[in-house]
Design a protein around this motif. Structure first.
Motif, PDB file in Angstrom:
ATOM      1  N   LYS A 130       0.976  -1.194  -0.005  1.00 25.17           N
ATOM      2  CA  LYS A 130       0.075  -0.066  -0.003  1.00 25.17           C
ATOM      3  C   LYS A 130       0.796   1.202   0.099  1.00 25.17           C
ATOM      4  O   LYS A 130       0.487   2.370  -0.395  1.00 25.17           O
ATOM      5  N   ASP A 155      -5.088  -5.618  -0.098  1.00 23.70           N
ATOM      6  CA  ASP A 155      -5.245  -5.332   1.128  1.00 23.70           C
ATOM      7  C   ASP A 155      -6.822  -5.601   1.467  1.00 23.70           C
ATOM      8  O   ASP A 155      -7.791  -5.355   0.505  1.00 23.70           O
ATOM      9  N   SER A 156      -7.238  -6.316   2.565  1.00 25.90           N
ATOM     10  CA  SER A 156      -8.377  -6.990   2.637  1.00 25.90           C
ATOM     11  C   SER A 156      -9.383  -5.795   2.674  1.00 25.90           C
ATOM     12  O   SER A 156     -10.927  -6.179   1.893  1.00 25.90           O
ATOM     13  N   GLU A 157      -9.574  -4.581   3.032  1.00 25.21           N
ATOM     14  CA  GLU A 157     -10.523  -3.722   2.956  1.00 25.21           C
ATOM     15  C   GLU A 157     -10.962  -3.335   1.351  1.00 25.21           C
ATOM     16  O   GLU A 157     -12.095  -3.203   1.011  1.00 25.21           O
ATOM     17  N   ASN A 227      -2.111   2.415   9.873  1.00 23.94           N
ATOM     18  CA  ASN A 227      -2.484   1.433   8.585  1.00 23.94           C
ATOM     19  C   ASN A 227      -3.867   1.888   8.225  1.00 23.94           C
ATOM     20  O   ASN A 227      -3.939   1.959   6.890  1.00 23.94           O
ATOM     21  N   LYS A 228      -4.875   2.332   9.032  1.00 21.46           N
ATOM     22  CA  LYS A 228      -6.018   2.550   8.269  1.00 21.46           C
ATOM     23  C   LYS A 228      -5.921   4.031   7.624  1.00 21.46           C
ATOM     24  O   LYS A 228      -6.532   4.295   6.585  1.00 21.46           O
ATOM     25  N   GLU A 231      -4.659   3.231   4.445  1.00 20.92           N
ATOM     26  CA  GLU A 231      -5.727   2.732   3.638  1.00 20.92           C
ATOM     27  C   GLU A 231      -6.999   3.875   3.126  1.00 20.92           C
ATOM     28  O   GLU A 231      -7.210   3.494   1.898  1.00 20.92           O
TER      29      GLU A 231
HETATM   30 MG    MG Z   1      -5.871  -3.738   5.313  1.00 17.46          MG
END
Ligand code: MG
Ligand code: NDP
Length: 410
Positions: A130, A155-157, A227-228, A231
């Motif tokens: 990311k 990235d899972s999101e 991290n968020k 993202e």
């Molecule tokens: Mg993630």
């Protein structure tokens, strides 16, 4: 009937958490995927074991002396694998004509050149790294578009959002009738921690993530909520969402991986057990679906799903990331670079947990806005933020509080 040729994959960052999970999915489908190249930094033991198991044509270690040790091991074992060393070799294997798909799973800015190179070469890119999107979002998107390279989020999101978007989504939220994107966050290991606990937090505590097993850098980012924040910026570039169209909600169970809210009130979520092999398998096989080896979701067993609002007072990194996104230009590059330096210093027991946010904020405040359209400009901005962050870290930002809290063990 002849079977279709297996998809030839270069796994960059193969010795890390995402790399190992990628190889786990590939191993379940030997007819479908083949490992053309493996690449990492310096982990000779893991890389050698992966070479034995997957028989790649090339194995790269960016660290030259580690590459020399690997070459000796590979030679002794009689494996038909060419070992290369140095950062330039990462780009080389990512862009070879034999490669169909690149798993971009090097951690941090070290992954930028190979990700960008794969985009230029028109490869299918499975993007875990990311940081390269945060540093070079517009350049990466434009480069991929020009070459016809498909950019699939790992990235899972973002993978969840990708799955919940309409087919043929063209980065136009309004045209697709989308009101907002809702990213879920587990909240990390310090979700309920007091200010005192945060002030004295150690690297091992920060890396003890309740739901995901990940590399140490992203684990610390999860603990600070940076991290968020990264993202949120990643979602902006990937999906063309404005900052006010991206919300974050804390969801400690990590079962809903993110959501897309449409103007008619529909909210489409993607769910599953927290296991990175799901997004990895999705991207590898896209647009088809393959078995990932993931435990099936038992909703009744899960019992309840909770959602709360994030606390930007205790976790200023999320606020700083929105601030960087709104400022645009070099601000996201500064945010990412300062964070990488600060996290590294924290992991080395040199600064306190809270100093990570302090350093990022100070670097963003102090450095003048720069143009970051070309790779040279991006790297220049990255370099100046790293230098500024290193200076602040060496000056001991935040150390005092940590000493007071008794957390400075090393
Ligand atoms: Mg993630
Ligand atoms: P790890 O720390 O587990 O692995 C990092 C990988 O990158 C290792 O293979 C490492 O090699 C390699 N690497 C590090 N520096 C260099 C370098 N200079 N040159 C070449 N290779 C290098 O990280 P993760 O797998 O957890 O994360 C990888 C990326 O994926 C990150 O960008 C992270 O944000 C993202 N991501 C990870 C998730 C996860 O669940 N883990 C979820 C979502 C995104 P070596 O082992 O030799 O040091």
């Amino acid at each position: 009937m002849t079977l279709p040729r297996a998809v030839s994959v270069a796994v960059l960052g193969s010795t890390g958490s995402i790399g190992v999970n990628t190889l786990s999915v590939i191993a379940q489908h030997p007819q479908r995927f083949e490992v053309f190249a493996l690449a990492a930094n310096s982990d000779v033991e893991t890389m050698f074991a992966q070479c034995e198991a997957f028989r790649p044509r090339y194995a790269v270690l960016a660290n030259e002396s580690a590459a020399a040790r690997l070459a000796a091991r590979v030679g002794d074992a009689g494996l038909d694998c060419e070992v290369m060393g140095g950062a330039a070799a990462l780009l080389d294997v990512a862009t070879r004509p034999e490669v169909d798909a690149v798993m971009a799973a090097i951690v941090g800015a070290a992954g930028l050149a190979s990700t960008l190179g794969a985009a230029k070469a028109g490869k299918k890119i499975m993007l875990a790294n990311k940081e390269s999107m945060v540093m070079a979002g517009p350049l990466l998107i434009d480069t991929a578009r020009a070459s016809g390279s498909a950019l699939l989020p790992i990235d899972s999101e973002h993978n969840a959002i990708f799955q919940a978007l309409p087919a043929n989504f063209a980065r136009d939220m309004d045209a697709a009738g989308i009101r907002r994107l809702i990213l879920t966050a587990s909240g990390g290991p310090f979700l309920h921690a007091s200010a005192e606990v945060l002030a004295g937090a150690t690297p091992d505590q920060a890396c003890a993530h309740p739901k995901w097993s990940m590399g140490r850098k992203i684990s610390v980012d999860s603990a600070t909520l940076m991290n968020k924040g990264l993202e949120v910026i990643e979602a902006h570039y990937l999906f063309g969402a404005k900052p006010e169209q991206i919300d974050v909600v804390i969801h400690p169970q990590s079962i809903v991986h993110s959501m897309v809210e449409y103007v008619d009130g529909s909210v489409i979520a993607q769910m599953g057990n927290p296991d990175m092999r799901t997004p990895i398998a999705h991207a590898l096989a896209y647009p088809q679906r393959v078995e990932a080896g993931v435990k099936r979701l038992d909703l009744a067993g899960a019992g309840r799903l909770d959602f709360t609002t994030p606390d930007c007072e205790r976790f200023p990194c999320l606020r700083l990331a929105y601030q960087a996104l709104r400022a645009g230009g070099s601000a996201p590059v500064y945010l990412n670079a300062a964070n990488e330096v600060a996290v590294d210093r924290f992991l080395n027991h040199e600064i306190a947990f809270n100093a990570i946010a302090e350093i990022v904020e100070k670097v963003m405040d102090d450095l003048p806005s720069q143009r970051v359209e070309s790779i040279e400009q991006i790297l220049a901005a990255d370099g100046s933020a790293r230098a500024a962050a290193a200076k602040l870290a060496s000056r001991g930002s935040g150390l005092a509080e940590r000493r007071a809290a008794g957390g400075l063990g090393h």
